[in-house]
Motif scaffolding. Structure first.
Motif, PDB file in Angstrom:
ATOM      1  N   UNK A  29       0.829  -1.199   0.000  1.00 17.64           N
ATOM      2  CA  UNK A  29       0.000   0.000   0.000  1.00 17.64           C
ATOM      3  C   UNK A  29       0.863   1.249   0.000  1.00 17.64           C
ATOM      4  N   UNK A  30       0.360   2.294  -0.662  1.00 19.34           N
ATOM      5  CA  UNK A  30       1.047   3.576  -0.579  1.00 19.34           C
ATOM      6  C   UNK A  30       1.658   4.029  -1.886  1.00 19.34           C
ATOM      7  N   UNK A  31       1.050   3.659  -3.026  1.00 16.53           N
ATOM      8  CA  UNK A  31       1.577   4.166  -4.290  1.00 16.53           C
ATOM      9  C   UNK A  31       1.284   5.648  -4.382  1.00 16.53           C
ATOM     10  N   UNK A  32       2.258   6.413  -4.816  1.00 16.12           N
ATOM     11  CA  UNK A  32       2.110   7.868  -4.851  1.00 16.12           C
ATOM     12  C   UNK A  32       1.257   8.282  -6.038  1.00 16.12           C
ATOM     13  N   UNK A  33       0.267   9.138  -5.779  1.00 18.01           N
ATOM     14  CA  UNK A  33      -0.577   9.655  -6.852  1.00 18.01           C
ATOM     15  C   UNK A  33      -0.107  11.042  -7.209  1.00 18.01           C
ATOM     16  N   UNK A  34       0.191  11.264  -8.468  1.00 22.83           N
ATOM     17  CA  UNK A  34       0.678  12.560  -8.914  1.00 22.83           C
ATOM     18  C   UNK A  34      -0.367  13.209  -9.809  1.00 22.83           C
ATOM     19  N   UNK A  35      -0.496  14.512  -9.685  1.00 26.13           N
ATOM     20  CA  UNK A  35      -1.422  15.232 -10.538  1.00 26.13           C
ATOM     21  C   UNK A  35      -0.787  15.402 -11.918  1.00 26.13           C
ATOM     22  N   UNK A  36      -1.499  14.968 -12.925  1.00 27.71           N
ATOM     23  CA  UNK A  36      -0.968  15.017 -14.279  1.00 27.71           C
ATOM     24  C   UNK A  36      -1.189  16.416 -14.851  1.00 27.71           C
ATOM     25  N   UNK A 157     -31.936  -5.435  12.751  1.00 27.30           N
ATOM     26  CA  UNK A 157     -31.218  -6.549  13.384  1.00 27.30           C
ATOM     27  C   UNK A 157     -29.735  -6.570  13.020  1.00 27.30           C
ATOM     28  N   UNK A 158     -29.274  -5.564  12.255  1.00 24.12           N
ATOM     29  CA  UNK A 158     -27.878  -5.469  11.827  1.00 24.12           C
ATOM     30  C   UNK A 158     -27.438  -6.685  11.017  1.00 24.12           C
ATOM     31  N   UNK A 159     -28.347  -7.180  10.174  1.00 22.90           N
ATOM     32  CA  UNK A 159     -28.031  -8.279   9.268  1.00 22.90           C
ATOM     33  C   UNK A 159     -28.001  -7.747   7.845  1.00 22.90           C
ATOM     34  N   UNK A 160     -26.848  -7.744   7.193  1.00 26.66           N
ATOM     35  CA  UNK A 160     -26.769  -7.191   5.841  1.00 26.66           C
ATOM     36  C   UNK A 160     -27.522  -8.050   4.831  1.00 26.66           C
ATOM     37  N   UNK A 161     -28.261  -7.400   3.947  1.00 32.25           N
ATOM     38  CA  UNK A 161     -28.967  -8.105   2.880  1.00 32.25           C
ATOM     39  C   UNK A 161     -28.370  -7.793   1.512  1.00 32.25           C
ATOM     40  N   UNK A 162     -27.533  -6.757   1.440  1.00 32.93           N
ATOM     41  CA  UNK A 162     -26.921  -6.359   0.172  1.00 32.93           C
ATOM     42  C   UNK A 162     -25.407  -6.468   0.269  1.00 32.93           C
ATOM     43  N   UNK A 163     -24.799  -7.052  -0.736  1.00 30.37           N
ATOM     44  CA  UNK A 163     -23.344  -7.161  -0.792  1.00 30.37           C
ATOM     45  C   UNK A 163     -22.850  -6.559  -2.106  1.00 30.37           C
ATOM     46  N   UNK A 164     -22.044  -5.537  -1.971  1.00 38.78           N
ATOM     47  CA  UNK A 164     -21.427  -4.880  -3.122  1.00 38.78           C
ATOM     48  C   UNK A 164     -19.996  -5.392  -3.275  1.00 38.78           C
ATOM     49  N   UNK A 165     -19.469  -5.288  -4.477  1.00 32.71           N
ATOM     50  CA  UNK A 165     -18.035  -5.470  -4.683  1.00 32.71           C
ATOM     51  C   UNK A 165     -17.502  -4.208  -5.347  1.00 32.71           C
ATOM     52  N   UNK A 166     -16.285  -3.848  -4.991  1.00 35.92           N
ATOM     53  CA  UNK A 166     -15.666  -2.637  -5.507  1.00 35.92           C
ATOM     54  C   UNK A 166     -14.196  -2.899  -5.755  1.00 35.92           C
ATOM     55  N   UNK A 167     -13.626  -2.163  -6.684  1.00 37.27           N
ATOM     56  CA  UNK A 167     -12.179  -2.174  -6.896  1.00 37.27           C
ATOM     57  C   UNK A 167     -11.663  -0.822  -6.423  1.00 37.27           C
ATOM     58  N   UNK A 168     -10.688  -0.839  -5.526  1.00 39.64           N
ATOM     59  CA  UNK A 168     -10.193   0.397  -4.930  1.00 39.64           C
ATOM     60  C   UNK A 168      -8.762   0.700  -5.365  1.00 39.64           C
ATOM     61  N   UNK A 169      -8.465   1.983  -5.444  1.00 44.37           N
ATOM     62  CA  UNK A 169      -7.103   2.451  -5.679  1.00 44.37           C
ATOM     63  C   UNK A 169      -6.431   2.540  -4.318  1.00 44.37           C
ATOM     64  N   UNK A 170      -5.667   1.516  -3.979  1.00 42.26           N
ATOM     65  CA  UNK A 170      -5.100   1.384  -2.644  1.00 42.26           C
ATOM     66  C   UNK A 170      -5.685   0.164  -1.958  1.00 42.26           C
TER      67      UNK A 170
END
Length: 373
Positions: A29-36, A157-170
C-alpha cells in the motif's frame, strides 16, 4: 463472493466472529498519486487512441427508449411471477427530471416486453445511478410491501442483505473491519455532496445527519489495488432524501419509493472507502479528498475539496492500458452483486440472488490480476 461473515460487537466496533479469518496486511500500500499536467494546445493531429471510449462500458445515455428496454430485458437475471430482478447498467439513473430517460420512465414498456400485461412495475430496491447491479422490481404491491418489511427488519437486526463489490485504488488497512461515521448532504457548487459530521447532536440528526455503517472485507490484492466486499447497514430516512432531492421536490412527490426504498445513504460506500484512503476506481467525486505526500496518503478537508477527475499514477494507467483521456470516462467500479430475499415461509432461510459484474469491471480485474473468490 462467498458466505456471509458472522460479526460481533466488541469494544465499540464490529469484529469478525469466531471462525472468521482475517487476512494479513499487504505491504504494497502507498503508491504515490501525482497530478498530471493538462495537455497544451497543439497544431498536430490528435492521437485517435485519445478519443477511444472506455473499454467495455455501455453508454446508456446514448440509447433510445426501445434500445434501453431491450438492454434491460436482456439484463433480467430472475423473474418469478410479479417479481423481476435485473442487472442495472452503470450510469443509468433510477429517476430523473421529466423527459429524461431513466429506469422509472421505461417501466411501462419493460412490463409489456416481459409479458406482464398492464401490471405496473415499481422499484423495490436499486443501487444509485453511478453503481451497477441488482434491481428488484415488483408488479404486486403486497410482494413489494413484504420485501420492504424484510429489508427493514434486517437493518434493525444489523443483518446485511446487500453485498457490493468494488475495486479500490489502494489496499485498505486492516483488510477487514467496519467504517462508522455520521454523514450529511451539503450543497457545494450546485452539487449535493456527502460530508462527515463529527459528534452529531440530536438537532443534527433531526435535520438530516445520518449515522452510517459499512462492513468491508478485502477479497484480493494486486498492483496496489484491491477487490473489496462491502455491506452497508444504514437505514435512510425521509429527511435524508428530502436533502438529496433539494430543488427537485416534484420527484419526491411523484416517486414516493425514494423516501423509503433505498438502503444506503447517497454515496455512502464511496465516502467510506475514501475515509480508508482507498477510493473506488472511477470515483470522480470523492477520490479528490485523498491526497498524497512522499508516498503517504492523507485526507483533505471534505468541505473544501471539489470533485475532479480521479488521479491515477502512471504505473496503474499502464497496467490498466488506459490513456489519460480515458480516465475521465472511467465508470465507478461499484457493483451490487448479491441480495438476500426472504424465504417462501417465515421459517425458511433467505434465498440469494447474484448478478455478474459488467464487462469493464471484469476487464479491470483481469488487468490487475484480481480474482474473485
Amino acid at each position: 463472493m462467498g458466505a456471509l461473515r458472522v460479526w460481533r460487537w466488541v469494544s465499540g466496533t464490529w469484529r469478525p466472529g469466531f471462525g472468521a479469518g482475517v487476512r494479513r496486511r499487504d505491504a504494497g500500500f502507498g503508491t504515490e498519486a501525482r497530478r498530471r499536467p493538462q495537455p497544451q494546445a497543439s497544431s498536430k493531429s490528435k492521437d485517435p487512441a485519445e478519443d477511444q471510449p472506455f473499454p467495455g462500458l455501455l453508454r446508456t445515455e446514448n440509447l433510445g427508449v426501445e434500445e434501453l428496454v431491450d438492454v434491460l430485458k436482456a439484463a433480467v437475471v430472475d423473474q418469478k411471477g410479479p417479481l423481476v430482478t435485473l442487472n442495472k447498467p452503470q450510469g443509468l439513473p433510477v429517476t430523473g427530471r421529466p423527459g429524461e430517460l431513466t429506469l422509472l420512465s421505461v417501466l411501462p414498456q419493460l412490463s409489456q416486453a416481459l409479458g406482464l400485461g398492464h401490471g405496473e412495475l415499481q422499484v423495490v430496491r436499486a443501487p444509485g445511478k453511478e453503481a451497477s447491479g441488482l434491481v428488484l422490481l415488483s408488479g404486486c404491491p403486497q410482494t413489494a410491501s413484504r420485501l420492504q418489511k424484510f429489508f427493514a427488519h434486517s437493518r434493525r437486526s444489523q443483518r446485511p442483505t446487500a453485498t457490493y463489490c468494488a475495486i479500490t485504488d489502494g489496499i485498505p488497512e486492516p483488510s477487514e473491519g467496519t467504517v462508522s461515521v455520521a454523514l450529511k448532504l451539503e450543497r457545494m457548487d450546485g452539487i449535493d455532496l456527502a460530508v462527515p459530521v463529527a459528534s452529531p447532536s440530536r438537532k443534527d440528526i433531526l435535520e438530516g445527519v445520518k449515522r452510517t455503517l459499512s462492513h468491508f472485507h478485502v477479497m484480493a490484492t494486486g498492483c496496489g489495488c484491491a477487490l473489496v466486499q462491502l455491506q452497508p447497514l444504514t437505514e435512510v430516512t425521509s429527511q435524508i432524501h428530502r436533502l438529496w432531492e433539494r430543488g427537485q421536490s416534484f420527484l419526491v412527490r411523484k416517486n414516493s419509493w425514494l423516501l423509503t426504498h433505498l438502503s444506503v445513504f447517497p454515496s455512502q460506500l464511496q465516502v467510506h472507502m475514501a475515509l480508508q484512503l482507498c477510493p473506488v476506481l472511477g470515483d470522480h467525486t470523492y477520490a479528490a479528498r485523498v491526497g498524497t505526500v512522499l508516498g503517504q496518503r492523507f485526507l483533505w478537508p471534505a468541505t473544501t475539496t471539489k470533485p475532479q477527475t480521479q488521479v491515477l499514477d502512471e504505473a496503474l494507467l499502464k497496467r490498466l492500458r488506459l490513456s489519460p483521456s480515458q480516465v475521465a470516462q472511467m465508470p465507478l467500479h461499484l457493483h451490487l452483486q448479491r441480495l438476500l430475499l426472504p424465504g417462501t415461509r417465515s421459517r425458511d432461510p433467505p434465498s440469494e440472488l447474484l448478478a455478474p459484474v459488467p464487462s469493464y469491471f471484469s476487464r479491470t480485474l483481469q488487468c490487475l490480476r484480481l480474482s474473485q473468490k
